[in-house]
Design a protein around this motif. Structure first.
Motif, PDB file in Angstrom:
ATOM      1  N   GLY A 193      -6.797  -4.884   2.116  1.00 24.23           N
ATOM      2  CA  GLY A 193      -5.497  -5.487   1.741  1.00 24.23           C
ATOM      3  C   GLY A 193      -5.251  -6.728   1.554  1.00 24.23           C
ATOM      4  O   GLY A 193      -4.929  -7.524   0.787  1.00 24.23           O
ATOM      5  N   GLY A 210      -8.340   2.844  -5.178  1.00 24.86           N
ATOM      6  CA  GLY A 210      -8.144   2.025  -6.236  1.00 24.86           C
ATOM      7  C   GLY A 210      -6.724   1.272  -6.114  1.00 24.86           C
ATOM      8  O   GLY A 210      -6.192   1.067  -5.107  1.00 24.86           O
ATOM      9  N   VAL A 211      -6.166   1.034  -7.435  1.00 29.38           N
ATOM     10  CA  VAL A 211      -4.842   0.505  -7.351  1.00 29.38           C
ATOM     11  C   VAL A 211      -4.186   0.949  -8.609  1.00 29.38           C
ATOM     12  O   VAL A 211      -4.672   1.489  -9.618  1.00 29.38           O
ATOM     13  CB  VAL A 211      -4.851  -1.110  -7.553  1.00 29.38           C
ATOM     14  CG1 VAL A 211      -5.751  -1.602  -8.676  1.00 29.38           C
ATOM     15  CG2 VAL A 211      -3.501  -2.074  -7.359  1.00 29.38           C
ATOM     16  N   THR A 237     -12.594  -0.662   6.892  1.00 26.78           N
ATOM     17  CA  THR A 237     -11.571  -1.234   5.769  1.00 26.78           C
ATOM     18  C   THR A 237     -10.527  -2.412   6.275  1.00 26.78           C
ATOM     19  O   THR A 237      -9.620  -2.388   5.783  1.00 26.78           O
ATOM     20  CB  THR A 237     -10.954  -0.008   5.264  1.00 26.78           C
ATOM     21  OG1 THR A 237     -10.028   0.595   6.149  1.00 26.78           O
ATOM     22  CG2 THR A 237     -11.976   0.924   4.837  1.00 26.78           C
ATOM     23  N   THR A 275     -14.997  -4.108   2.434  1.00 25.12           N
ATOM     24  CA  THR A 275     -14.911  -2.893   3.240  1.00 25.12           C
ATOM     25  C   THR A 275     -16.417  -2.324   3.490  1.00 25.12           C
ATOM     26  O   THR A 275     -16.564  -1.658   4.272  1.00 25.12           O
ATOM     27  CB  THR A 275     -14.571  -1.612   2.407  1.00 25.12           C
ATOM     28  OG1 THR A 275     -15.392  -1.250   1.161  1.00 25.12           O
ATOM     29  CG2 THR A 275     -13.155  -1.635   1.766  1.00 25.12           C
ATOM     30  N   LEU A 324      -4.282   1.716  -3.212  1.00 23.95           N
ATOM     31  CA  LEU A 324      -4.794   3.032  -2.746  1.00 23.95           C
ATOM     32  C   LEU A 324      -5.809   3.355  -1.983  1.00 23.95           C
ATOM     33  O   LEU A 324      -6.445   4.150  -2.260  1.00 23.95           O
ATOM     34  CB  LEU A 324      -4.561   3.914  -4.285  1.00 23.95           C
ATOM     35  CG  LEU A 324      -3.567   3.668  -5.163  1.00 23.95           C
ATOM     36  CD1 LEU A 324      -3.592   4.103  -6.280  1.00 23.95           C
ATOM     37  CD2 LEU A 324      -1.948   4.186  -4.268  1.00 23.95           C
ATOM     38  N   VAL A 336     -18.452   2.153  -3.170  1.00 22.88           N
ATOM     39  CA  VAL A 336     -19.095   1.476  -2.310  1.00 22.88           C
ATOM     40  C   VAL A 336     -19.351   2.440  -1.040  1.00 22.88           C
ATOM     41  O   VAL A 336     -18.742   3.522  -0.868  1.00 22.88           O
ATOM     42  CB  VAL A 336     -18.570   0.302  -1.838  1.00 22.88           C
ATOM     43  CG1 VAL A 336     -18.638  -0.822  -2.972  1.00 22.88           C
ATOM     44  CG2 VAL A 336     -17.107   0.217  -1.195  1.00 22.88           C
ATOM     45  N   PHE A 377     -14.060   0.629  -6.727  1.00 21.73           N
ATOM     46  CA  PHE A 377     -15.495   0.525  -6.980  1.00 21.73           C
ATOM     47  C   PHE A 377     -16.222   1.529  -6.056  1.00 21.73           C
ATOM     48  O   PHE A 377     -15.635   1.597  -4.829  1.00 21.73           O
ATOM     49  CB  PHE A 377     -15.952  -0.949  -6.931  1.00 21.73           C
ATOM     50  CG  PHE A 377     -15.631  -1.935  -7.933  1.00 21.73           C
ATOM     51  CD1 PHE A 377     -16.466  -1.904  -9.223  1.00 21.73           C
ATOM     52  CD2 PHE A 377     -14.500  -2.477  -8.078  1.00 21.73           C
ATOM     53  CE1 PHE A 377     -16.313  -2.837 -10.219  1.00 21.73           C
ATOM     54  CE2 PHE A 377     -14.263  -3.504  -9.121  1.00 21.73           C
ATOM     55  CZ  PHE A 377     -15.001  -3.430 -10.216  1.00 21.73           C
ATOM     56  N   ASN A 423       0.818  -1.111   0.122  1.00 20.88           N
ATOM     57  CA  ASN A 423       0.050  -0.018  -0.064  1.00 20.88           C
ATOM     58  C   ASN A 423       0.961   1.033  -0.153  1.00 20.88           C
ATOM     59  O   ASN A 423       2.046   1.014  -0.070  1.00 20.88           O
ATOM     60  CB  ASN A 423      -1.059  -0.024   1.293  1.00 20.88           C
ATOM     61  CG  ASN A 423      -0.179   0.014   2.740  1.00 20.88           C
ATOM     62  OD1 ASN A 423       0.667   0.338   2.837  1.00 20.88           O
ATOM     63  ND2 ASN A 423      -1.056  -0.205   3.570  1.00 20.88           N
ATOM     64  N   GLY A 434      -9.472   4.036  -1.338  1.00 22.46           N
ATOM     65  CA  GLY A 434     -10.506   4.222  -1.893  1.00 22.46           C
ATOM     66  C   GLY A 434     -10.163   4.811  -3.236  1.00 22.46           C
ATOM     67  O   GLY A 434     -11.143   5.011  -4.024  1.00 22.46           O
TER      68      GLY A 434
HETATM   69  P1  ADP Z   1      -4.578  -1.904   3.037  1.00 20.57           P
HETATM   70  O1  ADP Z   1      -5.690  -2.474   3.947  1.00 20.57           O
HETATM   71  O2  ADP Z   1      -3.535  -3.181   3.024  1.00 20.57           O
HETATM   72  O3  ADP Z   1      -4.078  -0.591   3.479  1.00 20.57           O
HETATM   73  P2  ADP Z   1      -6.010  -0.558   0.882  1.00 20.57           P
HETATM   74  O4  ADP Z   1      -6.470   0.352   1.883  1.00 20.57           O
HETATM   75  O5  ADP Z   1      -5.107   0.115  -0.271  1.00 20.57           O
HETATM   76  O6  ADP Z   1      -5.108  -1.795   1.798  1.00 20.57           O
HETATM   77  O7  ADP Z   1      -7.167  -1.306   0.443  1.00 20.57           O
HETATM   78  C1  ADP Z   1      -6.796  -2.642  -0.712  1.00 20.57           C
HETATM   79  C2  ADP Z   1      -7.982  -2.526  -1.677  1.00 20.57           C
HETATM   80  O8  ADP Z   1      -9.141  -2.630  -1.096  1.00 20.57           O
HETATM   81  C3  ADP Z   1      -7.805  -1.184  -2.686  1.00 20.57           C
HETATM   82  O9  ADP Z   1      -6.877  -1.302  -3.464  1.00 20.57           O
HETATM   83  C4  ADP Z   1      -9.190  -1.149  -3.028  1.00 20.57           C
HETATM   84  O10 ADP Z   1      -9.457  -1.810  -4.084  1.00 20.57           O
HETATM   85  C5  ADP Z   1      -9.989  -1.687  -1.870  1.00 20.57           C
HETATM   86  N1  ADP Z   1     -10.737  -0.605  -1.154  1.00 20.57           N
HETATM   87  C6  ADP Z   1     -10.071  -0.141   0.086  1.00 20.57           C
HETATM   88  N2  ADP Z   1     -10.843   0.945   0.566  1.00 20.57           N
HETATM   89  C7  ADP Z   1     -11.728   0.989  -0.407  1.00 20.57           C
HETATM   90  C8  ADP Z   1     -13.002   2.151  -0.455  1.00 20.57           C
HETATM   91  N3  ADP Z   1     -13.228   2.919   0.547  1.00 20.57           N
HETATM   92  N4  ADP Z   1     -13.834   1.922  -1.331  1.00 20.57           N
HETATM   93  C9  ADP Z   1     -13.614   0.947  -2.465  1.00 20.57           C
HETATM   94  N5  ADP Z   1     -12.698   0.090  -2.492  1.00 20.57           N
HETATM   95  C10 ADP Z   1     -11.853   0.112  -1.477  1.00 20.57           C
END
Ligand code: ADP
Length: 297
Positions: free
Chosen positions: A244, A218-219, A240, A276, A214, A235, A233, A178, A216
């Motif tokens: 990951g 995305g990636v 959260t 999430t 990333l 949502v 997406f 991340n 919210g």
């Molecule tokens: P970590 O939990 O390792 O910090 P992230 O927060 O980057 O990972 O989330 C991993 C993935 O989950 C993101 O790349 C995204 O696809 C999805 N995601 C996380 N938060 C959201 C959100 N608020 N809305 C939609 N998808 C999310």
């Protein structure tokens, strides 16, 4: 088949009116106990999405070991290569949560800290046959390096948590940090804009492809000199935790099924978005039919 080499932690969660300062005792509420650990979460995420998953790891010889073994087995994960380790406790995370949801966490690795190259060598056949081998940073680097060396398929490394001084294995096909973990790996400040993320990800050499999650946003997929931003997406997130882990488990399933990195990343974004919208770590992880229904709109 997907091999996950990693941690199993029993999470103990206590509500507290406020976090204790050094020397202070606070009276908390009732403890809740949940199976966790990044390795176990990612294995369960993949199994729930239809992946054929085998785990390489360690638990102790205590009651928590039984809880953790039941948790992964009940999801259909092959636990043959999870070894009970005498004289050491199963990994635990002690989590205090205050009324505004802020948490402090102590992770006691216990048996996870004893996972080593020998565990991977004992599972060499499995690792050689696995279409995807999934790694994180809650077991010693030595285990990850051995697993990456023995892996016959795609090596997916999630360098989480961002442990100071941790060294990712030299042979990684897909690295999934991340933003914070990317900063830790590159020694740069936490990148905010997509351009900053691309610039930081370009500093990572030794990985075939980099997928920066990333939240919210995305990636970001970086493959060679090309990069692609895949938005999240939309949502309504409620929790959260384990987004990951959900992403990595889903990515492993899609890659094991032969999808391209871009297709796999989009599919994993859907699974992670669903996670999430629900509370908790393992309880929030999506099933395959839910992902298909979500994508069908
Ligand atoms: P970590 O939990 O390792 O910090 P992230 O927060 O980057 O990972 O989330 C991993 C993935 O989950 C993101 O790349 C995204 O696809 C999805 N995601 C996380 N938060 C959201 C959100 N608020 N809305 C939609 N998808 C999310």
């Amino acid at each position: 088949m997907i091999a996950v080499v990693g941690s199993l932690n029993l999470d103990l969660v206590a509500p507290v009116p406020q976090h204790p300062v050094p020397g202070e005792t606070v009276l908390g509420g009732d403890i809740a106990q949940h199976p966790g650990g990044k390795g176990a979460n990612q294995a369960v995420a993949a199994a729930r999405l239809g992946g054929n998953v085998a785990f390489v790891g360690r638990v102790g010889e205590d009651d928590a070991a039984d809880v953790m073994l039941d948790a992964v087995r009940s999801e259909g994960v092959d636990a043959t290569h999870i070894t009970r380790t005498p004289g050491v406790a199963t990994g635990r995370a002690l989590i205090a949560v205050d009324p505004v949801g802020e948490n402090t966490i102590i992770v006691s690795p216990g048996a996870n800290g004893r996972v080593g190259a020998a565990d991977c060598e004992a599972a060499a056949d499995l690792l050689r046959k696995a279409a995807v081998t999934v790694l994180q940073q809650e077991v010693p680097d030595e285990a990850n390096h051995a697993a990456a060396r023995l892996a016959g398929g795609i090596v997916l490394h999630n360098p989480a948590p961002a442990v100071a001084g941790a060294v990712p294995p030299p042979h990684v096909d897909v690295l999934v940090p991340n933003r914070t973990e990317l900063a830790a790996l590159t020694g740069t400040p936490v990148p905010e804009t997509i351009d900053e993320v691309v610039a930081a990800a370009r500093k990572l050499t030794g990985a075939g492809a980099v997928l920066v999650t990333l939240g919210g946003d995305g990636v970001l997929l970086l493959e060679g000199t090309a990069h692609l931003h895949i938005p999240a997406f939309t949502v309504r997130p409620v929790d959260t935790t384990a987004a990951g882990d959900s992403f990595c488990g889903a990515l492993a399933v899609a890659l094991a099924e032969g999808r391209t990195l871009e297709q796999a990343a989009r599919w994993a974004c859907a699974a992670a978005a669903i996670s999430t919208t629900r509370a908790g770590a393992q309880p929030s992880l999506a099933r395959r039919d839910e992902v298909e229904a979500f994508l069908a709109g």
